[in-house]
Design an enzyme around this catalytic site. Structure first.
Site, PDB file in Angstrom:
ATOM      1  N   GLU A 140       0.834  -1.203   0.000  1.00 33.70           N
ATOM      2  CA  GLU A 140       0.000   0.000   0.000  1.00 33.70           C
ATOM      3  C   GLU A 140       0.868   1.252   0.000  1.00 33.70           C
ATOM      4  O   GLU A 140       1.907   1.289   0.657  1.00 33.70           O
ATOM      5  CB  GLU A 140      -0.896   0.010   1.249  1.00 33.70           C
TER       6      GLU A 140
ATOM      7  N   GLU B 175      -8.818   1.480  -4.633  1.00 29.88           N
ATOM      8  CA  GLU B 175      -9.950   1.112  -3.770  1.00 29.88           C
ATOM      9  C   GLU B 175     -10.749   2.331  -3.330  1.00 29.88           C
ATOM     10  O   GLU B 175     -10.169   3.329  -2.862  1.00 29.88           O
ATOM     11  CB  GLU B 175      -9.403   0.360  -2.539  1.00 29.88           C
TER      12      GLU B 175
HETATM   13  O1  KIV Z   1      -6.323  -7.489   1.850  1.00 31.12           O
HETATM   14  C1  KIV Z   1      -7.155  -7.430   0.923  1.00 31.12           C
HETATM   15  O2  KIV Z   1      -8.097  -8.235   0.840  1.00 31.12           O
HETATM   16  C2  KIV Z   1      -7.011  -6.371  -0.067  1.00 31.12           C
HETATM   17  C3  KIV Z   1      -8.108  -6.212  -1.066  1.00 31.12           C
HETATM   18  C4  KIV Z   1      -9.234  -5.506  -0.439  1.00 31.12           C
HETATM   19  C5  KIV Z   1      -7.633  -5.550  -2.298  1.00 31.12           C
HETATM   20  O3  KIV Z   1      -6.053  -5.655  -0.050  1.00 31.12           O
END
Ligand code: KIV
Length: 277
Positions: free
Chosen positions: A115, A182
Site C-alpha cells: 500500500e 480502492e
Molecule cells: O487485503 C485485501 O483483501 C485487499 C483487497 C481488499 C484488495 O487488499
C-alpha cells in the site's frame, strides 16, 4: 499453468477484464482455481476475515506466509500475489526486500502487493530491481485506516484526486505491474485507467478499471453483519454451512447418521470371541 506477469499486463490492451479474488486457505484456493480465476490475493484481510483480529494492522509477515503456503498448495496453477503487511516494508529498502523474500520464498507466491504511493516508490523500485513483481494499492488503503479516519471513499476533491493520479504514475514509473485502486469515484477510476499503461484493478472504483478484485468472504456471504458498498453477495456460504450443520446434527440425533455403510466391518467370529471373554 499460472498466468505470467507479462500475460497479466497484456490483458490491459486485450480488453478482457481481469477477475481477482482473495483466498487464505487451500480448499477455497482449489475452488477458485477450478473456476479459472485470473489471480488470487492472499490479502492482509485474512486478519479480519479469518484470524479474528480487530484490524489488518495486526497481521504479521508470518500470518501471510502461513496462509500463502496453504493457498499455494490449493492453487498450484494460479498466479498468487500476497500482501506485505503493515510496517513490514516502510522502515527501509532492506526491510522491504527482506520481507518480500520471506513472502516469495516461504509463502510460495509470485508477487507482492504493498500500500502507498510516492512515499513507497523507492521500496517498489528496490523490490522490482531484485526481481520480485510488485502490485501497488492506492485510494482506501486499509493499513492506514487510522490515518484516513475510517473506511471512507478517498480522493473526492481536486487535490486528493491529483495526488492519487500522481501516486499511480509514480508507482508505474517505479516498475509496479498493476495497481489496486480502492473506494474512489468511478470517474477517477476511469481516468487513472486511461492514464496508466499497467492494469488498474478496482474495488469500489467503478466499472472502467482493467480488472476487479473482491474479498471472497464478502461475495460468498460469509460476512453476514456487513457488506461493503462496493461488494455484492453472489451466494450464501454462511447460511449454506448452517443448513448443512443443522442437517448433520439432526441426522446424528435421529440416528440416521452414521450407518453401517459409513464404517468398516469385522468378521462375526472375532466379535463373538471378544464378546465371550
Ligand atoms: O487485503 C485485501 O483483501 C485487499 C483487497 C481488499 C484488495 O487488499
Amino acid at each position: 499453468m499460472a498466468m505470467t506477469i507479462t500475460e497479466f499486463r497484456a490483458r490491459k490492451s486485450s480488453g478482457k477484464k481481469l477477475a481477482l479474488l482473495t483466498s487464505y486457505d487451500a480448499p477455497t484456493a482449489r475452488a477458485l482455481e477450478a473456476a479459472e480465476i485470473d489471480a488470487i490475493l492472499i490479502g492482509d484481510s485474512v486478519g479480519t476475515n479469518v484470524l479474528g483480529y480487530d484490524s489488518v494492522t495486526q497481521v504479521t509477515v508470518n500470518d501471510i506466509v502461513h496462509h500463502a503456503r496453504a493457498v499455494a498448495r490449493g492453487a498450484p496453477d494460479t498466479l498468487l500475489i500476497a500482501d506485505l503487511p503493515f510496517l513490514s516494508f516502510q522502515a527501509s529498502d532492506s526491510q522491504a526486500l527482506h520481507n518480500s523474500r520471506r513472502i516469495i520464498q516461504r509463502g510460495q507466491v509470485q508477487a507482492v502487493k504493498l500500500e502507498g504511493g510516492r512515499a513507497v516508490e523507492n521500496r517498489v523500485r528496490t523490490i522490482v530491481a531484485a526481481g520480485v513483481p510488485v502490485m501497488g494499492h492506492l485510494g482506501l488503503t486499509p493499513q492506514s485506516v487510522h490515518q484516513l479516519g475510517g473506511f471512507k471513499a478517498q480522493a473526492r476533491d481536486y487535490n486528493t484526486a491529483r495526488a492519487l493520479l500522481d501516486d499511480a504514475l509514480a508507482l508505474e514509473a517505479a516498475g509496479a505491474f498493476a495497481i489496486v485502486i480502492e473506494a474512489i469515484p468511478h470517474e477517477l477510476g476511469k481516468l487513472v485507467t486511461e492514464r496508466l499503461s499497467i492494469p488498474t484493478i478496482g474495488i469500489g472504483a467503478g466499472p472502467d478499471c482493467d480488472g476487479e478484485i473482491q474479498v471472497l468472504h464478502d461475495i460468498a456471504g460469509w460476512n453476514l453483519d456487513f457488506l461493503p458498498r462496493h461488494s455484492k453477495r453472489f451466494g450464501d456460504s454462511a447460511k449454506a454451512t448452517t443448513y448443512i450443520a443443522e442437517q448433520y446434527i439432526e441426522a446424528v440425533r435421529q440416528k440416521d447418521f452414521p450407518t453401517i455403510s459409513n464404517s468398516v466391518r469385522m468378521p462375526q467370529d472375532i466379535i463373538a470371541r471378544l464378546d465371550s471373554n
